[in-house]
Design a protein around this motif. Sequence first.
Motif, PDB file in Angstrom:
ATOM      1  N   ASN A 170      96.214 108.852 105.626  1.00 23.78           N
ATOM      2  CA  ASN A 170      95.360 108.565 105.268  1.00 23.78           C
ATOM      3  C   ASN A 170      93.835 108.964 106.391  1.00 23.78           C
ATOM      4  O   ASN A 170      93.786 108.580 107.076  1.00 23.78           O
ATOM      5  CB  ASN A 170      94.374 108.044 104.776  1.00 23.78           C
ATOM      6  CG  ASN A 170      95.674 107.781 103.015  1.00 23.78           C
ATOM      7  OD1 ASN A 170      96.162 109.004 102.545  1.00 23.78           O
ATOM      8  ND2 ASN A 170      95.883 106.967 102.539  1.00 23.78           N
ATOM      9  N   HIS A 171      92.703 110.330 106.200  1.00 21.29           N
ATOM     10  CA  HIS A 171      91.964 110.205 107.327  1.00 21.29           C
ATOM     11  C   HIS A 171      90.136 110.513 106.575  1.00 21.29           C
ATOM     12  O   HIS A 171      89.515 109.885 107.601  1.00 21.29           O
ATOM     13  CB  HIS A 171      91.910 111.979 107.868  1.00 21.29           C
ATOM     14  CG  HIS A 171      93.729 112.538 108.227  1.00 21.29           C
ATOM     15  ND1 HIS A 171      93.784 111.677 109.193  1.00 21.29           N
ATOM     16  CD2 HIS A 171      94.372 112.938 107.853  1.00 21.29           C
ATOM     17  CE1 HIS A 171      95.247 111.897 109.486  1.00 21.29           C
ATOM     18  NE2 HIS A 171      95.487 112.922 108.560  1.00 21.29           N
ATOM     19  N   PHE A 172      89.729 110.963 105.498  1.00 19.18           N
ATOM     20  CA  PHE A 172      88.533 111.346 104.948  1.00 19.18           C
ATOM     21  C   PHE A 172      88.256 110.191 104.591  1.00 19.18           C
ATOM     22  O   PHE A 172      88.238 109.323 103.276  1.00 19.18           O
ATOM     23  CB  PHE A 172      88.642 112.180 104.394  1.00 19.18           C
ATOM     24  CG  PHE A 172      89.252 113.757 104.950  1.00 19.18           C
ATOM     25  CD1 PHE A 172      90.826 114.213 104.186  1.00 19.18           C
ATOM     26  CD2 PHE A 172      88.906 113.737 106.294  1.00 19.18           C
ATOM     27  CE1 PHE A 172      91.192 115.201 104.978  1.00 19.18           C
ATOM     28  CE2 PHE A 172      89.883 115.752 106.925  1.00 19.18           C
ATOM     29  CZ  PHE A 172      90.716 116.184 106.208  1.00 19.18           C
ATOM     30  N   ASN A 173      87.023 110.199 104.792  1.00 20.00           N
ATOM     31  CA  ASN A 173      85.688 108.841 104.638  1.00 20.00           C
ATOM     32  C   ASN A 173      86.326 106.760 104.341  1.00 20.00           C
ATOM     33  O   ASN A 173      86.188 106.903 102.783  1.00 20.00           O
ATOM     34  CB  ASN A 173      85.439 110.182 103.348  1.00 20.00           C
ATOM     35  CG  ASN A 173      83.966 109.481 102.804  1.00 20.00           C
ATOM     36  OD1 ASN A 173      83.052 108.883 103.691  1.00 20.00           O
ATOM     37  ND2 ASN A 173      83.647 109.517 101.539  1.00 20.00           N
ATOM     38  N   LEU A 174      87.827 106.729 105.104  1.00 23.85           N
ATOM     39  CA  LEU A 174      88.190 106.108 104.279  1.00 23.85           C
ATOM     40  C   LEU A 174      87.230 104.671 104.546  1.00 23.85           C
ATOM     41  O   LEU A 174      85.949 103.784 104.850  1.00 23.85           O
ATOM     42  CB  LEU A 174      89.269 105.453 105.609  1.00 23.85           C
ATOM     43  CG  LEU A 174      90.122 106.751 105.187  1.00 23.85           C
ATOM     44  CD1 LEU A 174      91.059 106.443 106.077  1.00 23.85           C
ATOM     45  CD2 LEU A 174      90.710 106.370 104.050  1.00 23.85           C
TER      46      LEU A 174
ATOM     47  N   ARG B  13      90.644 112.389  96.613  1.00 26.72           N
ATOM     48  CA  ARG B  13      89.527 111.299  97.533  1.00 26.72           C
ATOM     49  C   ARG B  13      90.713 110.373  98.687  1.00 26.72           C
ATOM     50  O   ARG B  13      91.654 109.579  97.803  1.00 26.72           O
ATOM     51  CB  ARG B  13      88.822 110.000  96.837  1.00 26.72           C
ATOM     52  CG  ARG B  13      87.232 109.497  97.506  1.00 26.72           C
ATOM     53  CD  ARG B  13      86.452 109.000  96.700  1.00 26.72           C
ATOM     54  NE  ARG B  13      86.375 107.942  96.791  1.00 26.72           N
ATOM     55  CZ  ARG B  13      86.399 107.159  96.373  1.00 26.72           C
ATOM     56  NH1 ARG B  13      86.282 107.152  95.386  1.00 26.72           N
ATOM     57  NH2 ARG B  13      85.637 106.341  97.228  1.00 26.72           N
ATOM     58  N   ASP B  14      90.795 110.877  99.905  1.00 27.43           N
ATOM     59  CA  ASP B  14      91.544 109.661 100.927  1.00 27.43           C
ATOM     60  C   ASP B  14      91.552 108.510 100.090  1.00 27.43           C
ATOM     61  O   ASP B  14      92.275 107.237 100.426  1.00 27.43           O
ATOM     62  CB  ASP B  14      92.188 109.503 102.267  1.00 27.43           C
ATOM     63  CG  ASP B  14      92.512 111.078 102.913  1.00 27.43           C
ATOM     64  OD1 ASP B  14      92.724 110.876 103.622  1.00 27.43           O
ATOM     65  OD2 ASP B  14      92.399 112.323 101.512  1.00 27.43           O
TER      66      ASP B  14
ATOM     67  N   ALA C  82      78.887 113.073  98.072  1.00 25.64           N
ATOM     68  CA  ALA C  82      79.405 111.780  98.704  1.00 25.64           C
ATOM     69  C   ALA C  82      80.760 111.940  98.769  1.00 25.64           C
ATOM     70  O   ALA C  82      81.114 110.549  99.885  1.00 25.64           O
ATOM     71  CB  ALA C  82      78.652 110.724  98.386  1.00 25.64           C
ATOM     72  N   TRP C  83      81.809 112.189  98.285  1.00 24.33           N
ATOM     73  CA  TRP C  83      82.836 112.022  97.801  1.00 24.33           C
ATOM     74  C   TRP C  83      83.858 114.033  98.401  1.00 24.33           C
ATOM     75  O   TRP C  83      84.952 114.076  99.016  1.00 24.33           O
ATOM     76  CB  TRP C  83      83.363 112.667  96.512  1.00 24.33           C
ATOM     77  CG  TRP C  83      82.829 111.115  95.819  1.00 24.33           C
ATOM     78  CD1 TRP C  83      83.007 110.098  96.351  1.00 24.33           C
ATOM     79  CD2 TRP C  83      83.123 110.898  94.536  1.00 24.33           C
ATOM     80  NE1 TRP C  83      82.504 109.022  95.912  1.00 24.33           N
ATOM     81  CE2 TRP C  83      82.922 109.573  94.594  1.00 24.33           C
ATOM     82  CE3 TRP C  83      84.025 111.221  93.686  1.00 24.33           C
ATOM     83  CZ2 TRP C  83      83.686 109.041  93.002  1.00 24.33           C
ATOM     84  CZ3 TRP C  83      84.230 110.516  92.285  1.00 24.33           C
ATOM     85  CH2 TRP C  83      84.011 108.945  92.250  1.00 24.33           C
TER      86      TRP C  83
ATOM     87  N   VAL D 226      85.510 116.609 100.580  1.00 23.47           N
ATOM     88  CA  VAL D 226      86.054 117.552 101.811  1.00 23.47           C
ATOM     89  C   VAL D 226      85.505 118.777 101.225  1.00 23.47           C
ATOM     90  O   VAL D 226      87.341 119.329 100.735  1.00 23.47           O
ATOM     91  CB  VAL D 226      87.282 116.766 102.333  1.00 23.47           C
ATOM     92  CG1 VAL D 226      87.298 116.997 104.192  1.00 23.47           C
ATOM     93  CG2 VAL D 226      86.536 115.260 102.238  1.00 23.47           C
TER      94      VAL D 226
ATOM     95  N   THR E 143      82.392 114.988 104.271  1.00 23.24           N
ATOM     96  CA  THR E 143      81.721 115.824 103.364  1.00 23.24           C
ATOM     97  C   THR E 143      80.518 116.150 102.500  1.00 23.24           C
ATOM     98  O   THR E 143      80.309 116.635 103.618  1.00 23.24           O
ATOM     99  CB  THR E 143      82.110 113.963 102.856  1.00 23.24           C
ATOM    100  OG1 THR E 143      81.110 113.192 103.493  1.00 23.24           O
ATOM    101  CG2 THR E 143      83.158 113.382 102.383  1.00 23.24           C
TER     102      THR E 143
END
Lengths: 290, 315
Positions: free
Chosen positions: A126-130, B113-114, B232-233, B235, B241
């Motif tokens: 998992n990569h994005f915006n964690l 959303r990861d 904000a969310w 990608v 984002t």
Amino acid sequence: MRFGWQLDPADVGPAPMIEGCGYDVVLIAATARSATAAAATLAATTSALRVVVAEEVGAEHPVELAEEIAVADLVLGGRVLLAVRPAAGCADRFAEVLDLLSDAFAAHPFRHQGDVWSVPANLPENHFNLESLVRVMPAPAQLDMPIWIAGPVGRSEALERGFGVLADPDEDVAELGSWWAAAAAAAPGRVRRMRRAMVWEPPVVAGRLDVTAAVDDLRRRQTAIGLDVVIVRPPAGADVDALAAELTTEVRPRVQLDRLPPGLDEHWTAHRAANEATSDTGPSTAVDPT
Amino acid sequence: MRVGVGLWTFQSTHSAPRNLAAEYARFPEDARRVEALGFDSLWLAEHRFWYDGWCPQPLVAIAGAAAATTTLRFGTAMLLLPQHDADRFARLAVSVSEASGGRLDLGVGLGHRDAEFDAVGLRRDRRGARMTDALDAILATDAPPPIWIGGMAGPALERGASRGTGFVLPQTLYPAEVVEHVATIRSAAEAAGRDPGPIGILKDCWVTGPGIAGADDVRERIRWHYREEAGAWWVLKGTHTGFQQPELLDRQLRRVYDTAVIGDVDTVGSSLAELRDCGVDLVTLRFWFDVTAGDAWPSMERFAASLLDGAGRLR
């Protein structure tokens, strides 16, 4: 003593009648049907009943249950309680489940690193915006979400955390009493705040509720364990309407106080006899004896 | 063409702070009002672990409102099925469907959303396989609700077409794209040897009129909503984002602006008729945003009075 009723999640139709009879609580245990969904439906049909959602935990991620309960509590206007026991083979992770549920119900971001779960997991895939902390949203309607520990396995966690205890109907009352006495000696202040609940199968003889035996039994439990919430589990085939009414009119008033003033019990008995004498059908039958 | 309304999300946002307990407590009454207006269905959406409380378990909320209504259908657009335990969710879905008397339309999406996947220990790159497993778990039950898949990528098309599900198209499609996607869905069903399932679409919508917030006002409110959500969310491309890719964000917001169906009764009616002519079976009109909730009733009432046929369909 508060009175409650156990409902099958596939049939919560009696809930309005139960509320109308004066019961305080219903308990819905998950089966092949969702207890949370069944609980949520009561928002439209009841207004004051507290709703205990009973679940076996440990086989699924606790955050999932926490979200369901939080939303159910909002839907029901703050009327939910959660009763949990370890699922089969999951006793070793019960404490971790309770930790996660408690963190999830609290209105702050948290991180959990346990033997079974990590929240967030920070998986490399998992990569994005964690996130480094997780906030389970929304929070329940209640500021302090009540959790009961159901059954004997994991009961020590109730004392550790000040959670309520929900005993099973087949548990030995004397042993329960001993447990509570030891708990009170170990943590008197905490024990004072803990709810003492029990699922109870009322004594039915030849299809009729034995009122005297029921009163005696509940008084015994009240004395032995300080029982303050009794959840009635009706016998199979019971006339639910009749049994619910009989319990709430003949049994409940007799166990609210330590003792009744002289003559009051006899007055109630005479009143009931007078009602039965004028009834076309005679005494109500709580259970079909066939 | 069936006409539903949405999306109830139970958010308390920077733009529109709300008491969430009051929002949920009012939801059964909202559902009764939507039913009384004659709409076919009321739709919710799902997200998790966000500051505004966006509802993470829409089926639980639906269970509460379904018991307060008799004919109104309830749907999810979209529920993040791969993020949930397959067996537990199947029990929940069947329970809610039964409790509602079969009035549940289960719209499911992969999720993007990861952080949502990671919070519950899941790899987002395995969402496809989890979606397949979860769909099959639902379909294996005694009484699965109708399923609608949100997604047009190859695997999603194959997954839905082979199982005879419906599809829900996103709100930001231009008319020509709707035509193209309807054809693609029908081709996928044919290739799978099955009859095509129903095709739905989301559409941001507002009917203007006396005493109702104007078109420009509502367009701006909706843009601010999507600017926050996408900024904000989402990608959008690459690894960042929307706020970190302002040109892409602006492009996405222009699409949102252009594809919303906003105007007087005649304008909205003809836009929706065009969708019906494209082969769309169900349109879920998004009147209900955090930034419009409450204000939306007059617009929904005007729509219902002018454009519904009394059976939840476009006149």
